[in-house]
Enzyme design. Structure first.
Site, PDB file in Angstrom:
ATOM      1  N   HIS A  54       0.844  -1.195   0.000  1.00 54.52           N
ATOM      2  CA  HIS A  54       0.000   0.000   0.000  1.00 54.52           C
ATOM      3  C   HIS A  54       0.879   1.244   0.000  1.00 54.52           C
ATOM      4  CE1 HIS A  54       0.730  -0.872   4.247  1.00 54.52           C
ATOM      5  NE2 HIS A  54       0.308   0.324   4.597  1.00 54.52           N
ATOM      6  N   HIS A  56       1.296   3.917   1.946  1.00 53.18           N
ATOM      7  CA  HIS A  56       1.816   4.634   3.111  1.00 53.18           C
ATOM      8  C   HIS A  56       3.335   4.735   3.059  1.00 53.18           C
ATOM      9  CE1 HIS A  56      -2.015   3.841   5.732  1.00 53.18           C
ATOM     10  NE2 HIS A  56      -2.177   4.817   4.863  1.00 53.18           N
ATOM     11  N   ASP A  58       5.732   4.501   5.066  1.00 53.64           N
ATOM     12  CA  ASP A  58       6.587   3.526   5.739  1.00 53.64           C
ATOM     13  C   ASP A  58       6.583   2.166   5.041  1.00 53.64           C
ATOM     14  OD1 ASP A  58       3.903   3.251   6.570  1.00 53.64           O
ATOM     15  OD2 ASP A  58       4.472   2.325   8.467  1.00 53.64           O
ATOM     16  N   HIS A  59       5.912   2.074   3.903  1.00 54.76           N
ATOM     17  CA  HIS A  59       5.937   0.865   3.083  1.00 54.76           C
ATOM     18  C   HIS A  59       6.427   1.140   1.662  1.00 54.76           C
ATOM     19  CE1 HIS A  59       3.654  -1.781   5.915  1.00 54.76           C
ATOM     20  NE2 HIS A  59       3.308  -0.589   6.372  1.00 54.76           N
ATOM     21  N   HIS A 110      -7.543  -1.101   5.276  1.00 58.55           N
ATOM     22  CA  HIS A 110      -6.497  -0.266   5.870  1.00 58.55           C
ATOM     23  C   HIS A 110      -6.237   0.920   4.950  1.00 58.55           C
ATOM     24  CE1 HIS A 110      -3.032   0.713   8.320  1.00 58.55           C
ATOM     25  NE2 HIS A 110      -2.286   0.784   7.225  1.00 58.55           N
ATOM     26  N   ASP A 134      -0.388  -4.490   5.949  1.00 56.49           N
ATOM     27  CA  ASP A 134      -1.080  -4.009   7.148  1.00 56.49           C
ATOM     28  C   ASP A 134      -2.527  -4.486   7.190  1.00 56.49           C
ATOM     29  OD1 ASP A 134       1.273  -2.787   7.737  1.00 56.49           O
ATOM     30  OD2 ASP A 134       0.509  -0.738   7.738  1.00 56.49           O
ATOM     31  N   HIS A 172       4.357  -5.113  10.210  1.00 56.78           N
ATOM     32  CA  HIS A 172       4.821  -4.435  11.423  1.00 56.78           C
ATOM     33  C   HIS A 172       5.075  -5.435  12.541  1.00 56.78           C
ATOM     34  CE1 HIS A 172       4.105  -0.156  10.360  1.00 56.78           C
ATOM     35  NE2 HIS A 172       3.155  -0.660   9.581  1.00 56.78           N
TER      36      HIS A 172
END
Length: 280
Positions: A54, A56, A58-59, A110, A134, A172
């Protein structure tokens, strides 16, 4: 098929999946290029593609830099917001990277464009692997930022819950927090107690991934919405309502103390503070 688990940022995982016969590799959620490049060099592999679950940061934050470093690098995902995206994939689409096969599994909730990736090698003794981003965690599930409980219920029961009960690599490291909540939901569940004790083992730096889908059905409350103790905790019996209530309760369960600034964490991982930290 060899999977390298790479811890980055505060609690993220990115992965490098290696076809051992050719030494070609595919990255999953390449958030921190500097760290990924270290592993690529150490393993002596060639990066052929990135699979992004996805958009975001942090990905997906490393996609643009890696695309510049590796001309022709293919970047797969289901959301136009993913940086450097070259191939937009759809639910059920299958990809091949040498002997590695990938099935794309669309799991919106998410984020509205979240995609999980189920990987295997034909005629290989290695177990297949689900990269769940996530959507599904060890002992938990992702927050419903851009979706509904109905969508997450479909994701967990019809999309992911029907897969072979093998290996899961999630996005995570939040296992201890998830299992503390699971213990609140089912205080008599011995599997929750055992998994939590294991996750709390002395070396806190050890990853708790991978898990297996078989295990998750035994202690993950978000996969146990039809179980009587979970329904009793939520005061609901409809599975979707049980899931909705669980998510709300989990969101308010022992919220962690103030987290470090995420951009600062990324800068540390990239080594940008190095010159300031070096001894004179």
């Amino acid at each position: 098929m060899k999977v390298k688990v790479i811890s980055v940022l505060e609690d993220n995982y990115m992965y490098l999946v290696i076809e051992e016969s050719t030494r070609d590799a595919v990255a999953v959620d390449a958030a921190v290029p500097k760290r990924l490049l270290e592993i690529i060099r150490k393993e002596d592999v060639v990066l052929r593609a990135i699979l992004t679950t996805h958009h975001h940061w942090d990905h997906a934050r490393g996609n643009e830099e890696l695309a510049q470093l590796f001309p022709g690098l293919r970047v797969f995902g289901a959301d136009e917001r993913i940086g450097a995206l070259t191939h937009k994939v759809t639910h059920g689409q299958e990809l091949s990277f040498g002997a590695i096969r990938v099935r794309c599994l669309f799991t919106p909730c998410h984020t509205s464009g979240h995609m999980c990736y189920f990987m295997w090698e034909d005629d290989s003794p290695d177990a297949p692997a689900l990269f769940s981003g996530d959507t599904l965690f060890v002992g938990g599930c992702g927050q419903f930022f851009e979706g509904t409980a109905e969508q997450m219920h479909t994701n967990l029961t019809q999309i992911l819950g029907t897969l072979p009960e093998d290996t899961i690599f999630c996005g995570h490291e939040c296992t201890v927090r998830n299992l503390k909540f699971a213990l609140k939901v089912e205080p008599e569940n011995e599997m929750v107690k055992e998994k939590l004790a294991w996750a709390r083992r002395d070396d806190e730096d050890l990853p708790t991934v991978p898990s297996t889908l078989h295990e998750e059905f035994l202690y993950n409350p978000f996969l146990r919405v039809t179980e009587e103790p979970v329904q009793r905790f939520t005061g609901r019996t409809d599975p979707v309502e049980v899931l909705r209530t669980l998510r709300s309760e989990r969101d308010n369960f022992k919220k962690p103390k103030e987290r470090p600034n995420p951009q600062a964490m990324l800068a540390f991982d990239w080594g940008l503070f190095g010159p300031f930290l070096e001894k004179k």
